[in-house]
Design a protein around this motif. Structure first.
Motif, PDB file in Angstrom:
ATOM      1  N   ALA B  93       0.839  -1.212   0.000  1.00 53.75           N
ATOM      2  CA  ALA B  93       0.000   0.000   0.000  1.00 53.75           C
ATOM      3  C   ALA B  93       0.869   1.256   0.000  1.00 53.75           C
ATOM      4  O   ALA B  93       0.550   2.248  -0.668  1.00 53.75           O
ATOM      5  N   SER B  94       1.974   1.183   0.728  1.00 47.48           N
ATOM      6  CA  SER B  94       2.906   2.314   0.815  1.00 47.48           C
ATOM      7  C   SER B  94       3.534   2.608  -0.549  1.00 47.48           C
ATOM      8  O   SER B  94       3.657   3.774  -0.946  1.00 47.48           O
ATOM      9  N   ASP B  95       3.906   1.542  -1.262  1.00 45.68           N
ATOM     10  CA  ASP B  95       4.487   1.701  -2.610  1.00 45.68           C
ATOM     11  C   ASP B  95       3.496   2.398  -3.543  1.00 45.68           C
ATOM     12  O   ASP B  95       3.877   3.272  -4.325  1.00 45.68           O
ATOM     13  N   LYS B  96       2.240   2.003  -3.430  1.00 43.37           N
ATOM     14  CA  LYS B  96       1.183   2.607  -4.262  1.00 43.37           C
ATOM     15  C   LYS B  96       1.071   4.105  -3.955  1.00 43.37           C
ATOM     16  O   LYS B  96       0.969   4.931  -4.869  1.00 43.37           O
ATOM     17  N   CYS B  97       1.107   4.426  -2.652  1.00 42.62           N
ATOM     18  CA  CYS B  97       1.013   5.837  -2.247  1.00 42.62           C
ATOM     19  C   CYS B  97       2.204   6.645  -2.767  1.00 42.62           C
ATOM     20  O   CYS B  97       2.038   7.788  -3.192  1.00 42.62           O
ATOM     21  N   GLN B  98       3.378   6.042  -2.718  1.00 43.54           N
ATOM     22  CA  GLN B  98       4.582   6.734  -3.208  1.00 43.54           C
ATOM     23  C   GLN B  98       4.497   6.982  -4.713  1.00 43.54           C
ATOM     24  O   GLN B  98       4.882   8.049  -5.193  1.00 43.54           O
ATOM     25  N   ARG B  99       3.972   5.992  -5.429  1.00 47.31           N
ATOM     26  CA  ARG B  99       3.824   6.136  -6.891  1.00 47.31           C
ATOM     27  C   ARG B  99       2.851   7.269  -7.215  1.00 47.31           C
ATOM     28  O   ARG B  99       3.051   8.010  -8.166  1.00 47.31           O
ATOM     29  N   GLU B 100       1.806   7.360  -6.394  1.00 47.50           N
ATOM     30  CA  GLU B 100       0.789   8.394  -6.626  1.00 47.50           C
ATOM     31  C   GLU B 100       1.107   9.697  -5.890  1.00 47.50           C
ATOM     32  O   GLU B 100       0.276  10.607  -5.837  1.00 47.50           O
ATOM     33  N   LYS B 101       2.303   9.752  -5.303  1.00 44.22           N
ATOM     34  CA  LYS B 101       2.804  10.937  -4.593  1.00 44.22           C
ATOM     35  C   LYS B 101       1.856  11.392  -3.479  1.00 44.22           C
ATOM     36  O   LYS B 101       1.517  12.566  -3.352  1.00 44.22           O
ATOM     37  N   ARG B 102       1.430  10.409  -2.702  1.00 44.58           N
ATOM     38  CA  ARG B 102       0.607  10.690  -1.513  1.00 44.58           C
ATOM     39  C   ARG B 102       1.372  10.246  -0.277  1.00 44.58           C
ATOM     40  O   ARG B 102       2.178   9.321  -0.350  1.00 44.58           O
ATOM     41  N   LYS B 103       1.082  10.905   0.844  1.00 41.52           N
ATOM     42  CA  LYS B 103       1.836  10.601   2.068  1.00 41.52           C
ATOM     43  C   LYS B 103       1.053   9.739   3.054  1.00 41.52           C
ATOM     44  O   LYS B 103       1.631   9.175   3.974  1.00 41.52           O
ATOM     45  N   THR B 104      -0.255   9.662   2.869  1.00 39.56           N
ATOM     46  CA  THR B 104      -1.092   8.932   3.832  1.00 39.56           C
ATOM     47  C   THR B 104      -1.755   7.728   3.181  1.00 39.56           C
ATOM     48  O   THR B 104      -2.373   7.850   2.122  1.00 39.56           O
ATOM     49  N   ILE B 105      -1.638   6.587   3.863  1.00 40.50           N
ATOM     50  CA  ILE B 105      -2.312   5.364   3.396  1.00 40.50           C
ATOM     51  C   ILE B 105      -3.753   5.412   3.882  1.00 40.50           C
ATOM     52  O   ILE B 105      -4.000   5.700   5.057  1.00 40.50           O
ATOM     53  N   ASN B 106      -4.701   5.111   3.002  1.00 41.17           N
ATOM     54  CA  ASN B 106      -6.103   5.022   3.433  1.00 41.17           C
ATOM     55  C   ASN B 106      -6.634   3.598   3.241  1.00 41.17           C
ATOM     56  O   ASN B 106      -5.911   2.722   2.753  1.00 41.17           O
ATOM     57  N   GLY B 107      -7.875   3.383   3.607  1.00 45.82           N
ATOM     58  CA  GLY B 107      -8.481   2.052   3.565  1.00 45.82           C
ATOM     59  C   GLY B 107      -8.494   1.437   2.181  1.00 45.82           C
ATOM     60  O   GLY B 107      -8.258   0.229   2.024  1.00 45.82           O
ATOM     61  N   ASP B 108      -8.742   2.276   1.181  1.00 45.99           N
ATOM     62  CA  ASP B 108      -8.807   1.779  -0.207  1.00 45.99           C
ATOM     63  C   ASP B 108      -7.445   1.252  -0.671  1.00 45.99           C
ATOM     64  O   ASP B 108      -7.379   0.275  -1.419  1.00 45.99           O
ATOM     65  N   ASP B 109      -6.376   1.910  -0.208  1.00 41.41           N
ATOM     66  CA  ASP B 109      -5.017   1.447  -0.545  1.00 41.41           C
ATOM     67  C   ASP B 109      -4.768   0.061   0.040  1.00 41.41           C
ATOM     68  O   ASP B 109      -4.165  -0.800  -0.612  1.00 41.41           O
ATOM     69  N   VAL B 110      -5.242  -0.133   1.262  1.00 40.72           N
ATOM     70  CA  VAL B 110      -5.067  -1.431   1.936  1.00 40.72           C
ATOM     71  C   VAL B 110      -5.831  -2.512   1.175  1.00 40.72           C
ATOM     72  O   VAL B 110      -5.301  -3.602   0.929  1.00 40.72           O
ATOM     73  N   ILE B 111      -7.061  -2.194   0.772  1.00 39.04           N
ATOM     74  CA  ILE B 111      -7.882  -3.163   0.022  1.00 39.04           C
ATOM     75  C   ILE B 111      -7.215  -3.500  -1.313  1.00 39.04           C
ATOM     76  O   ILE B 111      -7.156  -4.666  -1.711  1.00 39.04           O
ATOM     77  N   TRP B 112      -6.674  -2.477  -1.967  1.00 33.51           N
ATOM     78  CA  TRP B 112      -5.973  -2.695  -3.244  1.00 33.51           C
ATOM     79  C   TRP B 112      -4.769  -3.621  -3.034  1.00 33.51           C
ATOM     80  O   TRP B 112      -4.545  -4.555  -3.807  1.00 33.51           O
ATOM     81  N   ALA B 113      -4.009  -3.360  -1.965  1.00 35.94           N
ATOM     82  CA  ALA B 113      -2.812  -4.162  -1.670  1.00 35.94           C
ATOM     83  C   ALA B 113      -3.193  -5.616  -1.397  1.00 35.94           C
ATOM     84  O   ALA B 113      -2.535  -6.540  -1.890  1.00 35.94           O
ATOM     85  N   ILE B 114      -4.269  -5.806  -0.640  1.00 35.60           N
ATOM     86  CA  ILE B 114      -4.726  -7.162  -0.303  1.00 35.60           C
ATOM     87  C   ILE B 114      -5.138  -7.919  -1.565  1.00 35.60           C
ATOM     88  O   ILE B 114      -4.818  -9.100  -1.728  1.00 35.60           O
ATOM     89  N   THR B 115      -5.815  -7.214  -2.469  1.00 35.09           N
ATOM     90  CA  THR B 115      -6.236  -7.836  -3.739  1.00 35.09           C
ATOM     91  C   THR B 115      -5.011  -8.212  -4.574  1.00 35.09           C
ATOM     92  O   THR B 115      -4.933  -9.315  -5.122  1.00 35.09           O
ATOM     93  N   THR B 116      -4.061  -7.294  -4.647  1.00 31.56           N
ATOM     94  CA  THR B 116      -2.850  -7.507  -5.450  1.00 31.56           C
ATOM     95  C   THR B 116      -2.043  -8.697  -4.938  1.00 31.56           C
ATOM     96  O   THR B 116      -1.478  -9.458  -5.722  1.00 31.56           O
ATOM     97  N   LEU B 117      -2.003  -8.841  -3.611  1.00 27.28           N
ATOM     98  CA  LEU B 117      -1.165  -9.883  -3.006  1.00 27.28           C
ATOM     99  C   LEU B 117      -1.842 -11.256  -2.969  1.00 27.28           C
ATOM    100  O   LEU B 117      -1.288 -12.202  -2.420  1.00 27.28           O
ATOM    101  N   GLY B 118      -3.047 -11.341  -3.520  1.00 31.13           N
ATOM    102  CA  GLY B 118      -3.698 -12.641  -3.656  1.00 31.13           C
ATOM    103  C   GLY B 118      -4.610 -13.038  -2.513  1.00 31.13           C
ATOM    104  O   GLY B 118      -4.925 -14.213  -2.347  1.00 31.13           O
ATOM    105  N   PHE B 119      -5.038 -12.071  -1.718  1.00 32.37           N
ATOM    106  CA  PHE B 119      -5.991 -12.369  -0.633  1.00 32.37           C
ATOM    107  C   PHE B 119      -7.386 -11.870  -1.020  1.00 32.37           C
ATOM    108  O   PHE B 119      -8.022 -11.126  -0.277  1.00 32.37           O
TER     109      PHE B 119
END
Lengths: 80, 221
Positions: B93-119
């Protein structure tokens, strides 16, 4: 929640985490444990044991002592 | 002049020129103490990396049957795995935020990360959970704190008034209620003079007669 925040901060201290992200991680972690233990207990039942031990967590790599790992590594290096 | 080796012998016979000074002893003691502190700090740091084992154990017990048991080994392993899972998801989720030049992780980022990682199995319950959480938080945010406190105060006063009215409407049936007392005619003070069984003059006459009696009780003749 504070523990989860601490774990996240250990990865990247400058990272900021919103409340809903913490809630999401918290829920995901809980779901992960439940699923993990369910699968492990299935192995435990197959083994006809009532106590869930490390051996039943067969999807976790086996524990290896550091010196054994280094010995294996050096042997593999020499062999290659 | 001869060079004398000064052994610093005290009058009581003790030699202070020993190789091992007491200062050294204290310094070694302090270093040992510091080492202990460092060890404690290290273990605390170690514990900070993981979720509390009691909480992990509680979640594990929820899943297995009541007669099932969990070894300490298994609890510790799952404890480590959960921490690794949290780091794994947050890292993504942190990598996604860095790519999008954001400093704060939100719930949607976590959900995206979980989907990406196969959960993917976790996504639906998570979305539902987050939706409910946002609704609750939204309700809290929409109403300012001051307004909320005023509402509470108003409600409290209303409840208090209602209780007070109920108490007033109900007849008071206490032990000392006026209805329970025996009805008596009210006391009216009157200036009625009661007749005395003797006249005041007769008493005075008796007193005068007694003056003639001496201390022994004989009458004067």
């Amino acid at each position: 929640m504070s523990h989860i925040r601490t774990i996240i901060k250990l990865e990247d201290p400058d990272l900021r985490v919103s409340k809903d992200a913490l809630m999401a991680v918290n829920t995901a972690a809980e779901t992960f444990v439940e699923q993990f233990v369910q699968e492990a207990y299935t192995c435990c039942a197959e083994d006809r044991k009532k106590c869930l031990s490390y051996d039943h967590l067969d999807f976790v790599p086996e524990r290896v002592k550091a010196e054994d790992a280094l010995r294996e590594r050096s042997a593999a290096g020499k062999g290659g | 002049m001869e060079d004398e080796s000064h052994n610093n012998i005290l009058p009581n016979g003790f030699n202070t020129g020993s190789t091992e000074s007491p200062c050294l002893k204290t310094s070694t003691m302090t270093t040992q103490h510091n080492n202990n502190n460092n060890h404690q700090n290290h273990s605390n740091k170690e514990q900070d990396r993981f979720l509390p084992i009691a909480n992990v154990g509680r979640i594990m017990k929820k899943v297995i049957p009541p007669n099932g048991k969990i070894s300490k080994d298994a609890k510790e392993t799952v404890q480590e795995c959960v921490s690794e899972f949290i780091s794994f998801v947050t890292g993504e989720a942190s990598d996604k935020c860095q790519r999008e030049k954001r400093k704060t992780i939100n719930g949607d980022d976590v959900i995206w990360a979980i989907t990406t990682l196969g959960f993917e199995d976790y996504v639906e319950p998570l979305k539902t959970y987050l939706q409910k959480y946002k609704e609750i938080e939204g309700e809290k945010l929409n109403i300012p704190k001051q307004l909320r406190s005023e509402q509470r105060l108003h409600q409290h006063q209303q409840n208090h008034n209602n209780n007070h009215d109920e108490n007033n409407n109900q007849p008071f049936n206490g032990a000392y209620a006026s209805s329970n007392l025996i009805s008596q005619p009210p006391y009216v003070p009157t200036d009625q003079k009661f007749s005395l069984p003797f006249s005041p003059n007769s008493i005075q006459n008796q007193l005068r007669q007694q003056e003639q009696i001496d201390s022994v009780g004989h009458w004067y003749e």
